[in-house]
Design a protein around this motif. Structure first.
Motif, short mmCIF file in Angstrom:
data_model
loop_
_atom_site.label_atom_id
_atom_site.label_comp_id
_atom_site.label_asym_id
_atom_site.label_seq_id
_atom_site.Cartn_x
_atom_site.Cartn_y
_atom_site.Cartn_z
N SER A 77 0.85 -1.18 0.00
CA SER A 77 0.00 0.00 0.00
C SER A 77 0.89 1.24 0.00
CB SER A 77 -0.91 0.01 1.24
OG SER A 77 -1.63 1.21 1.32
N LEU A 78 0.52 2.23 -0.81
CA LEU A 78 1.29 3.47 -0.84
C LEU A 78 0.93 4.41 0.30
CD1 LEU A 78 1.50 4.34 -4.65
CD2 LEU A 78 2.88 2.76 -3.28
N THR A 79 -0.21 4.15 0.95
CA THR A 79 -0.67 4.99 2.06
C THR A 79 -1.30 4.10 3.11
OG1 THR A 79 -1.15 6.81 0.53
CG2 THR A 79 -2.13 6.95 2.72
N GLU A 80 -1.03 4.38 4.37
CA GLU A 80 -1.69 3.64 5.44
C GLU A 80 -3.20 3.74 5.28
OE1 GLU A 80 -0.51 5.06 9.24
OE2 GLU A 80 1.47 4.13 9.19
N GLY A 81 -3.87 2.60 5.31
CA GLY A 81 -5.32 2.59 5.24
C GLY A 81 -5.91 2.76 3.86
N ALA A 82 -5.08 2.82 2.81
CA ALA A 82 -5.62 2.96 1.45
C ALA A 82 -6.46 1.74 1.10
CB ALA A 82 -4.48 3.11 0.45
N SER A 83 -7.56 1.97 0.40
CA SER A 83 -8.45 0.87 0.03
C SER A 83 -8.65 0.75 -1.48
CB SER A 83 -9.81 1.06 0.70
OG SER A 83 -10.40 2.29 0.32
N ARG A 84 -8.25 1.76 -2.24
CA ARG A 84 -8.44 1.70 -3.69
C ARG A 84 -7.30 0.92 -4.32
NH1 ARG A 84 -6.84 5.12 -7.98
NH2 ARG A 84 -5.95 6.62 -6.49
N ALA A 85 -7.65 -0.18 -4.97
CA ALA A 85 -6.64 -1.05 -5.58
C ALA A 85 -6.36 -0.63 -7.02
CB ALA A 85 -7.10 -2.50 -5.55
N GLU A 86 -5.12 -0.74 -7.41
CA GLU A 86 -4.73 -0.51 -8.80
C GLU A 86 -3.99 -1.74 -9.29
OE1 GLU A 86 -2.01 2.48 -11.53
OE2 GLU A 86 -3.13 3.31 -9.84
N ASP A 87 -4.55 -2.40 -10.29
CA ASP A 87 -3.91 -3.58 -10.85
C ASP A 87 -2.65 -3.19 -11.62
OD1 ASP A 87 -5.88 -5.25 -9.86
OD2 ASP A 87 -7.09 -5.13 -11.70
N ASP A 88 -1.67 -4.07 -11.55
CA ASP A 88 -0.46 -3.90 -12.36
C ASP A 88 0.25 -2.59 -12.10
OD1 ASP A 88 -0.97 -6.40 -13.58
OD2 ASP A 88 -2.32 -5.44 -15.00
N LEU A 89 0.42 -2.24 -10.83
CA LEU A 89 1.25 -1.08 -10.50
C LEU A 89 2.66 -1.30 -11.03
CD1 LEU A 89 0.54 -0.07 -6.77
CD2 LEU A 89 0.06 1.27 -8.83
N PRO A 90 3.30 -0.28 -11.58
CA PRO A 90 4.69 -0.44 -12.04
C PRO A 90 5.61 -0.83 -10.89
CG PRO A 90 3.73 1.60 -12.87
CD PRO A 90 2.77 1.06 -11.85
N LEU A 91 6.67 -1.54 -11.24
CA LEU A 91 7.60 -2.03 -10.23
C LEU A 91 8.12 -0.93 -9.30
CD1 LEU A 91 9.29 -4.32 -9.00
CD2 LEU A 91 11.00 -3.91 -10.80
N PRO A 92 8.53 0.25 -9.79
CA PRO A 92 9.02 1.26 -8.84
C PRO A 92 7.98 1.66 -7.80
CG PRO A 92 9.60 1.87 -11.09
CD PRO A 92 8.66 0.71 -11.19
N ALA A 93 6.71 1.73 -8.19
CA ALA A 93 5.66 2.09 -7.24
C ALA A 93 5.46 0.97 -6.22
CB ALA A 93 4.35 2.39 -7.97
N LEU A 94 5.52 -0.27 -6.68
CA LEU A 94 5.40 -1.40 -5.75
C LEU A 94 6.53 -1.40 -4.73
CD1 LEU A 94 4.44 -4.22 -8.29
CD2 LEU A 94 2.95 -3.28 -6.52
N ILE A 95 7.75 -1.18 -5.20
CA ILE A 95 8.89 -1.16 -4.27
C ILE A 95 8.78 0.03 -3.33
CG2 ILE A 95 11.39 -0.85 -4.11
CD1 ILE A 95 10.58 -3.67 -4.94
N ALA A 96 8.33 1.18 -3.82
CA ALA A 96 8.15 2.33 -2.94
C ALA A 96 7.16 2.02 -1.83
CB ALA A 96 7.69 3.54 -3.74
N GLY A 97 6.06 1.35 -2.17
CA GLY A 97 5.10 0.97 -1.14
C GLY A 97 5.65 -0.05 -0.18
#
Length: 234
Positions: A77-97
């Motif tokens: 999750s990119l934010t604590e408590g986030a509930s909106r899912a995004e399929d196929d997030l790019p790898l850099p965003a996944l690693i950032a989360g």
């Protein structure tokens, strides 16, 4: 004003579940990355991140995702408590989360830029990001080191990543700005654009942590820069 920035790589091998058979071998990369991320979290629990990805330019924030495309359903999750899912997030965003969760930050907003973004546009983005307090810079070095290189080895890879490593270790923004985008692309150094964004963030910097490793033929850089108190440089 950004008071601390952390430069880290973003390979899938950071996530132990994705490399179950090589978790021990990849631990040095993981440990160095988590150490830099924790330094950033000690400065602020609200992060901006920048990385290159073909889906850029765009900003990814306040969503959840998963590493399922890499073989294992590891949620992030990119934010604590986030509930909106995004399929196929790019790898850099996944690693950032993934790093946000393990370092204890509350939120990370990921600015994705095209891998071929010209240096002048990197500089413009770096200036615009200056209002944050903590910046996570994600990007890998050349993937053409030695016999384990992706594709084929290139003798220029060593000198290129040595130059990047020196620039990061000495907080030499001029040297990062001078990186040749064409050479970086030829060597598979996907971090070039993100490093040049970081180089354009106003401030006088000192490096408090730096390292370089090249396992599996790929160069990985780490650095933590802190702003020198009372000084502001363009």
């Amino acid at each position: 004003m950004i008071s601390r920035l952390a430069v880290v790589p973003h390979p899938p091998l950071l996530v132990p579940e994705l490399v179950a058979g090589a978790a021990v071998e990849t631990e040095p990369v993981r440990a160095a990355t988590l150490a830099a991320a924790r330094d950033l979290a000690a400065c602020s629990d609200e992060w901006l991140a920048v990385a290159a990805d073909p889906s850029g330019p765009r900003v990814v924030e306040d969503v959840t995702g998963s590493f399922h495309a890499f073989g294992v359903d590891v949620p992030v999750s990119l934010t604590e408590g986030a509930s909106r899912a995004e399929d196929d997030l790019p790898l850099p965003a996944l690693i950032a989360g993934w790093l946000r969760e393990r370092a204890g930050a509350r939120r990370v907003s990921v600015h994705l830029v095209p891998p071929d973004l010209p240096e002048r546009d990197c500089a413009a983005l770096g200036a615009r990001l200056a209002g944050a307090s903590a910046l996570l810079v994600l990007g890998d070095g050349s993937h053409r080191h030695g016999e384990h290189a992706v594709g084929r080895a290139d003798d220029r890879a060593g000198a290129f990543d040595e130059g990047v490593g020196r620039a990061l270790a000495s907080a030499d923004r001029g040297a990062l700005r001078a990186l040749d985008p064409a050479l970086a692309a030829d060597l598979g150094a996907g971090g070039r654009a993100a490093w040049q964004v970081a180089a354009a963030v106003p401030g006088a910097w000192r490096c408090t942590r730096s390292a370089f490793l090249a396992p599996y033929g790929v160069g990985y850089h780490w650095a933590v820069w802190e702003a020198r108190s009372g000084r502001l440089e363009p």
